[in-house]
Design a protein around this motif. Structure first.
Motif, PDB file in Angstrom:
ATOM      1  N   ALA A   1       0.829  -1.205   0.000  1.00  0.00           N
ATOM      2  CA  ALA A   1       0.000   0.000   0.000  1.00  0.00           C
ATOM      3  C   ALA A   1       0.864   1.256   0.000  1.00  0.00           C
ATOM      4  O   ALA A   1       0.564   2.237  -0.699  1.00  0.00           O
ATOM      5  CB  ALA A   1      -0.928  -0.010   1.211  1.00  0.00           C
ATOM      6  N   ALA A   2       1.970   1.217   0.780  1.00  0.00           N
ATOM      7  CA  ALA A   2       2.863   2.377   0.820  1.00  0.00           C
ATOM      8  C   ALA A   2       3.528   2.597  -0.532  1.00  0.00           C
ATOM      9  O   ALA A   2       3.653   3.744  -1.011  1.00  0.00           O
ATOM     10  CB  ALA A   2       3.911   2.182   1.909  1.00  0.00           C
ATOM     11  N   LEU A   3       3.951   1.491  -1.174  1.00  0.00           N
ATOM     12  CA  LEU A   3       4.574   1.621  -2.497  1.00  0.00           C
ATOM     13  C   LEU A   3       3.585   2.153  -3.523  1.00  0.00           C
ATOM     14  O   LEU A   3       3.919   3.044  -4.326  1.00  0.00           O
ATOM     15  CB  LEU A   3       5.124   0.260  -2.941  1.00  0.00           C
ATOM     16  N   LEU A   4       2.369   1.590  -3.513  1.00  0.00           N
ATOM     17  CA  LEU A   4       1.355   2.050  -4.468  1.00  0.00           C
ATOM     18  C   LEU A   4       0.974   3.496  -4.202  1.00  0.00           C
ATOM     19  O   LEU A   4       0.728   4.272  -5.141  1.00  0.00           O
ATOM     20  CB  LEU A   4       0.120   1.147  -4.385  1.00  0.00           C
ATOM     21  N   GLU A   5       0.925   3.859  -2.929  1.00  0.00           N
ATOM     22  CA  GLU A   5       0.596   5.241  -2.592  1.00  0.00           C
ATOM     23  C   GLU A   5       1.693   6.190  -3.076  1.00  0.00           C
ATOM     24  O   GLU A   5       1.412   7.268  -3.624  1.00  0.00           O
ATOM     25  CB  GLU A   5       0.405   5.379  -1.085  1.00  0.00           C
ATOM     26  N   ALA A   6       2.962   5.762  -2.888  1.00  0.00           N
ATOM     27  CA  ALA A   6       4.071   6.590  -3.371  1.00  0.00           C
ATOM     28  C   ALA A   6       4.028   6.714  -4.889  1.00  0.00           C
ATOM     29  O   ALA A   6       4.263   7.802  -5.446  1.00  0.00           O
ATOM     30  CB  ALA A   6       5.397   5.991  -2.919  1.00  0.00           C
ATOM     31  N   ASP A   7       3.710   5.576  -5.558  1.00  0.00           N
ATOM     32  CA  ASP A   7       3.586   5.629  -7.022  1.00  0.00           C
ATOM     33  C   ASP A   7       2.448   6.547  -7.447  1.00  0.00           C
ATOM     34  O   ASP A   7       2.575   7.318  -8.413  1.00  0.00           O
ATOM     35  CB  ASP A   7       3.352   4.224  -7.575  1.00  0.00           C
ATOM     36  N   ALA A   8       1.324   6.447  -6.736  1.00  0.00           N
ATOM     37  CA  ALA A   8       0.176   7.292  -7.085  1.00  0.00           C
ATOM     38  C   ALA A   8       0.512   8.763  -6.894  1.00  0.00           C
ATOM     39  O   ALA A   8       0.141   9.621  -7.722  1.00  0.00           O
ATOM     40  CB  ALA A   8      -1.027   6.902  -6.230  1.00  0.00           C
ATOM     41  N   LEU A   9       1.232   9.052  -5.802  1.00  0.00           N
ATOM     42  CA  LEU A   9       1.621  10.440  -5.561  1.00  0.00           C
ATOM     43  C   LEU A   9       2.568  10.933  -6.648  1.00  0.00           C
ATOM     44  O   LEU A   9       2.397  12.033  -7.199  1.00  0.00           O
ATOM     45  CB  LEU A   9       2.280  10.550  -4.183  1.00  0.00           C
ATOM     46  N   GLN A  10       3.557  10.103  -6.986  1.00  0.00           N
ATOM     47  CA  GLN A  10       4.509  10.507  -8.027  1.00  0.00           C
ATOM     48  C   GLN A  10       3.809  10.639  -9.374  1.00  0.00           C
ATOM     49  O   GLN A  10       4.096  11.564 -10.155  1.00  0.00           O
ATOM     50  CB  GLN A  10       5.641   9.478  -8.111  1.00  0.00           C
ATOM     51  N   ARG A  11       2.866   9.702  -9.643  1.00  0.00           N
ATOM     52  CA  ARG A  11       2.124   9.770 -10.904  1.00  0.00           C
ATOM     53  C   ARG A  11       1.308  11.054 -10.976  1.00  0.00           C
ATOM     54  O   ARG A  11       1.248  11.724 -12.022  1.00  0.00           O
ATOM     55  CB  ARG A  11       1.221   8.545 -11.028  1.00  0.00           C
ATOM     56  N   ALA A  12       0.665  11.401  -9.862  1.00  0.00           N
ATOM     57  CA  ALA A  12      -0.137  12.628  -9.841  1.00  0.00           C
ATOM     58  C   ALA A  12       0.745  13.858 -10.038  1.00  0.00           C
ATOM     59  O   ALA A  12       0.378  14.798 -10.767  1.00  0.00           O
ATOM     60  CB  ALA A  12      -0.896  12.719  -8.521  1.00  0.00           C
ATOM     61  N   GLN A  13       1.920  13.851  -9.408  1.00  0.00           N
ATOM     62  CA  GLN A  13       2.833  14.985  -9.562  1.00  0.00           C
ATOM     63  C   GLN A  13       3.329  15.106 -11.003  1.00  0.00           C
ATOM     64  O   GLN A  13       3.415  16.212 -11.557  1.00  0.00           O
ATOM     65  CB  GLN A  13       4.014  14.824  -8.603  1.00  0.00           C
ATOM     66  N   LEU A  14       3.634  13.945 -11.612  1.00  0.00           N
ATOM     67  CA  LEU A  14       4.085  13.973 -13.006  1.00  0.00           C
ATOM     68  C   LEU A  14       2.975  14.448 -13.937  1.00  0.00           C
ATOM     69  O   LEU A  14       3.224  15.206 -14.895  1.00  0.00           O
ATOM     70  CB  LEU A  14       4.573  12.584 -13.419  1.00  0.00           C
TER      71      LEU A  14
END
Length: 423
Positions: free
Chosen positions: A213-226
């Motif tokens: 969940a932490a990895l997916l959340e970090a990916d989601a955050l990075q994806r949103a920022q990108l």
């Protein structure tokens, strides 16, 4: 006148010992007859009464080495003193005695009679026959601990077999109880280990899910920022293109007003002026104004910009963002975590728990050969009954007979004067 001598007077109620002894001697046959009769009765009782015997068995603690194998299991611990106490408790247990009585009624010589149940017959026998032997707590300086049991029994009961077999029965029951306790303890330890493993698995699953969940959340955050960055870049490029079109429109108007159709430069226009063409222009910056490109080139650029559907190619960062977004679409670390097959390998202390479980399952302890106590004194056949004591009974009967004979003789002697007076 001279006084006459006074004659002595006798009271009839006074007892003449000599006469009494003579009377008893004259009735010697009566006294002997009564004594013989009572003695014969006592002898009849002594020889006809059911004799009772007494046997006993004594147990003492074993040496510690006898219990090393049991204690070496690491599951069950028993000291020699505790083993002796358990044996004593088993011997004094009413339940054990009753169970032994049920299984060995032939040894008790038909104690069960019509009108009484087995339990009633045993209750009466148990209350009067069995006695526990143990160290006197008031004598702490006893050389050694011991427990024992004594049995007082009538003829017809196999007392020696009863005591020895009861001791064997109780010790065997204690061995079976130890075996049962050992199995329960092993089962409980195994169950506890299984619970630890299950708890560790649950904890690992929760930890893994939290990590994913932490990895997916970090990916989601990075994806949103990108995506935000991409959107901002595209907006900026669009604004640049629109501003460029506006600049081109303005430059086209200037170029048309100046009659500049082809690209030129200020120096070229100065040369044309010297040749008779009057062209006035003022350059206030170092860069060549856009309208010097000529209206044809400016219109062509404006048409190209207006027809453009995307400005992404004009910014290298957009390609980088799209590459990063594509990489974020598949998190390899998450895939590896989700595809783990044997997750028990990642549990902490699992190897230690499995080793302990294997050791517990490998315990095959046979309690049938376990020596709990040392038989210090087995029950042996008694040489003589403890009651009735024939010599004592006959002797007391003889003494009682003589006393009764003398009493009868005295009674007859006292009755004679009264009979004489009445006659």
């Amino acid at each position: 006148m001279r006084d006459q001598p006074q004659q002595p007077t006798y009271n009839d109620d006074e007892i003449d010992l000599v006469e009494l002894l003579q009377s008893l001697f004259r009735q010697k046959y009566l006294i002997l007859a009564v004594a013989c009769l009572i003695t014969l009765g006592a002898a009849a009782y002594a020889f006809l009464a059911t004799p009772h015997y007494k046997v006993q068995s004594v147990l003492r603690p074993v040496d510690r080495g006898s219990l090393d194998e049991l204690n070496g299991t690491g599951v069950y611990e028993l000291t020699p003193g505790e083993a002796l106490s358990r044996a004593g408790a088993g011997l004094s247990s009413y339940e054990n005695r009753l169970a032994f009585f049920r299984d060995n009624q032939a040894l008790f010589g038909g104690l069960v009679t019509p009108g009484r149940s087995l339990e009633q017959a045993f209750e009466e026998f148990n209350r009067a026959a069995f006695t526990m032997l143990q160290v006197d707590p008031k004598k702490p300086n006893s050389l050694s601990e011991f427990v024992g049991i004594s049995l007082t029994y009538p003829r017809g009961v196999e007392g020696v077999a009863v005591v020895n077999d009861l001791v064997t029965y109780v010790l065997e029951a204690e061995r079976e109880r130890i075996a049962s306790d050992l199995k329960v303890l092993i089962a409980n330890r195994l169950f506890s280990l299984e619970q630890k493993v299950e708890a560790a698995r649950a904890s690992y699953e929760a930890s893994k899910e939290a990590q994913i969940a932490a990895l997916l959340e970090a990916d989601a955050l990075q994806r949103a920022q990108l995506k935000d960055e991409l959107q901002a870049l595209r907006g900026e490029l669009k604004t640049r293109r629109e501003n460029r079109i506006k600049s081109l429109d303005e430059a086209i108007q200037i170029a048309e007003s100046l009659g500049i159709e082809k690209p030129t430069t200020p120096s070229a226009m100065a040369d044309a002026q010297r040749q008779g063409q009057v062209v006035r222009t003022e350059v206030n910056s170092r860069e060549i104004p856009l309208y010097f490109m000529g209206s044809e080139a400016l219109k062509a650029e404006r048409e190209a910009l207006s027809a453009r559907r995307s400005d992404d190619f004009s910014e290298p960062r957009i390609a980088e963002i799209e590459t990063e977004l594509e990489l974020l679409g598949n998190n390899r670390q998450v895939e590896i975590l989700e595809k783990r097959q044997n997750e028990d390998l990642y549990l902490k202390d699992l190897a230690e728990w499995r080793q302990e479980a294997a050791q517990l399952k490998g315990i095959k302890f046979d309690t049938s050969g376990l020596k709990l106590v040392r038989l210090d004194q087995p029950a042996l056949a008694p040489l003589a009954p403890i009651k009735p004591k024939k010599a004592l009974v006959i002797g007391l009967g003889g003494v009682a007979g003589l006393m009764l004979g003398v009493f009868v003789a005295l009674l007859r002697n006292l009755m004679r004067p009264r009979q004489a007076e009445e006659s």
